[in-house]
Scaffold this active site. Structure first.
Site, short mmCIF file in Angstrom:
data_model
loop_
_atom_site.label_atom_id
_atom_site.label_comp_id
_atom_site.label_asym_id
_atom_site.label_seq_id
_atom_site.Cartn_x
_atom_site.Cartn_y
_atom_site.Cartn_z
N SER A 236 0.83 -1.21 0.00
CA SER A 236 0.00 0.00 0.00
C SER A 236 0.86 1.26 0.00
CB SER A 236 -0.95 -0.06 1.19
OG SER A 236 -2.04 0.75 0.92
N HIS A 379 -7.64 -5.79 1.21
CA HIS A 379 -6.38 -5.04 1.24
C HIS A 379 -5.48 -5.53 2.38
CE1 HIS A 379 -4.05 -1.48 0.38
NE2 HIS A 379 -4.12 -1.06 1.64
C1 GTR Z 1 -5.31 4.38 2.50
C2 GTR Z 1 -4.81 5.24 1.38
C3 GTR Z 1 -4.13 4.40 0.34
C4 GTR Z 1 -3.21 3.36 0.93
C5 GTR Z 1 -3.70 2.78 2.23
C6 GTR Z 1 -2.66 2.00 3.04
O1 GTR Z 1 -5.97 5.09 3.46
O2 GTR Z 1 -5.89 5.90 0.84
O3 GTR Z 1 -3.46 5.23 -0.58
O4 GTR Z 1 -1.93 3.84 1.06
O5 GTR Z 1 -4.21 3.74 3.06
O6 GTR Z 1 -1.52 2.39 3.16
O7 GTR Z 1 -3.06 0.97 3.60
#
Ligand code: GTR
Length: 402
Positions: A236, A379
């Site tokens: 991420s 995620h």
């Molecule tokens: C979210 C963000 C993403 C990603 C994510 C993470 O809030 O919008 O760009 O980086 O966090 O790091 O898990």
């Protein structure tokens, strides 16, 4: 007067709706706008790039520079001294399977210094220097617990070691805290304060990439590590930093992005899931100030993220997504990989190509120079992802040995 007042009140009442409309995001493929993508093979002077020499000497440096100027900020290289101090060593870590080293990397510049802690497990059973995976960790420190009292799937160090790789990591807080106020507290205020004054200066993600490069500096001095067989990986926001690391520092053999999404592997112009405007609004300290120019104005970008992938060529690159992680735009991440690796195929004449449509979960595509998989689920960075990254690296390094 009363009428004007009424109008003014109406305007004020509409303000939140107006700004919300601008930052509106969606995950609806039918709403993806038409866009044209900047051409990898035509440089800023309008010249066609067709040879390895033109790619390596002209176009690649030009692209890295455009990413510095517009997205991640400049990467300061100056330092007066760098020292590596092993502050903890356990030759019988992981029940004797690994040697743990905790190393303080101290960089001094203009009488100021900053220190980051590298955690490194090196497999004990091996014939030669170990290849290494470096994780840029932005999550809670318990994810990278050096005592191994806590073991998390985010960094399965035991599995990494059992497959013959050294497992290395550092916490981003050591170089720049993941926070919009305190991100300046480490290297940015101590070593490179002038970056903070510049519209194209380094910010959080650039600082994390700088940290990964300092880990590489150490690998190059460590005889138990084969620095020529090093992979950098992040998840991420860490994946955005990992891509920037591999794009700007050619010492990395493999660069891995796990669900990096906007400002990472995903094509900005698709405006699917997180957009440029949305990420700059939520995380104003990640990218350089100039990136704000492209809020809701992606067509103006002189680059798109497939060019970041391309900057790895001829080195290997791996992009992974998750089926439920629409915020990171799996399709846009795949598109970047397909387009960016045209350099591997068309300039470096490497064999194998990605299928036109994104592969389904359970069917990773591992080419000799690049990899992709989409994992079922949300995620996250999981042992499933790690095992596929290691499968890819096994093949890649075996091939390089031949
Ligand atoms: C979210 C963000 C993403 C990603 C994510 C993470 O809030 O919008 O760009 O980086 O966090 O790091 O898990």
């Amino acid at each position: 007067m009363a009428y004007r007042y009424l109008l003014y009140m109406l305007f004020l009442a509409m303000l939140p709706a107006l700004s919300y409309a601008q930052k509106e995001t969606h995950t609806d493929e039918s709403k993806v706008p038409d866009f044209s993508i900047p051409d990898l093979f035509v440089n800023l002077k309008g010249q066609e790039i067709r040879t390895i020499q033109d790619w390596a000497q002209v176009r690649r440096p030009e692209l890295v520079h455009l990413f510095e100027e517009n997205v991640y900020g400049t990467m300061p290289k100056a330092m007066d001294a760098q020292t590596f101090t092993v502050v903890n060593e356990d030759k019988l870590a992981m029940n004797g399977l690994a040697t743990l080293k905790e190393i303080d990397i101290e960089v001094t510049y203009r009488s100021q210094s900053a220190t980051m802690r590298l955690i490194l497990f090196i497999p004990n059973q091996r014939k030669e220097a170990a290849p290494v995976f470096l994780l840029i960790n932005h999550r809670d420190p318990e994810n990278i617990d050096p005592t191994r009292k806590i073991k998390m799937g985010f960094w399965p160090a035991e599995e990494i070691v059992s497959r013959g790789y050294a497992a290395a990591t550092f916490h981003v807080k050591d170089v720049s805290d993941d926070d919009k106020v305190t991100f300046t507290e480490d290297i940015l205020s101590k070593l490179y304060p002038e970056e903070l004054e510049k519209e194209n200066g380094m910010r959080g993600l650039g600082a994390w990439a700088w940290g990964a490069m300092r880990a590489m500096d150490y690998f190059e001095t460590c005889q138990d590590i084969n620095a020529k067989k090093a992979a950098v990986i992040g998840h991420s926001r860490g994946g955005k930093a990992s891509l920037w690391t591999g794009a700007s520092d050619t010492r990395w053999a493999i660069t891995i992005s796990n669900e990096s999404g906007a400002g990472g592997a995903a094509i900005s112009r698709r405006k699917f899931g997180e957009t440029v405007e949305r990420i700059n609004t939520s995380f104003p300290y990640w990218f350089t100030d100039n990136f704000n120019k492209y809020n809701n104005n992606e067509a103006l970008l002189p680059i798109d993220q497939h060019m970041l992938i391309a900057a790895m060529a001829p080195r290997a690159v791996y992009v992974a997504s998750a089926s439920e992680d629409l915020w990171a735009d799996p399709k846009g991440e795949y598109m970047s990989l397909q387009l960016g690796t045209r350099v591997h195929r068309e300039i470096y004449k490497m064999t194998g190509d990605f299928p036109k449509e994104i592969n389904s979960p359970g069917n990773p595509v591992h080419l000799p120079y690049a990899g992709h998989h989409i994992r079922e689920g949300k995620h996250n960075l999981t042992p499933y992802d790690w095992n596929l990254f290691m499968d890819f690296a096994d093949n890649y390094f075996r091939f390089k040995n031949e």
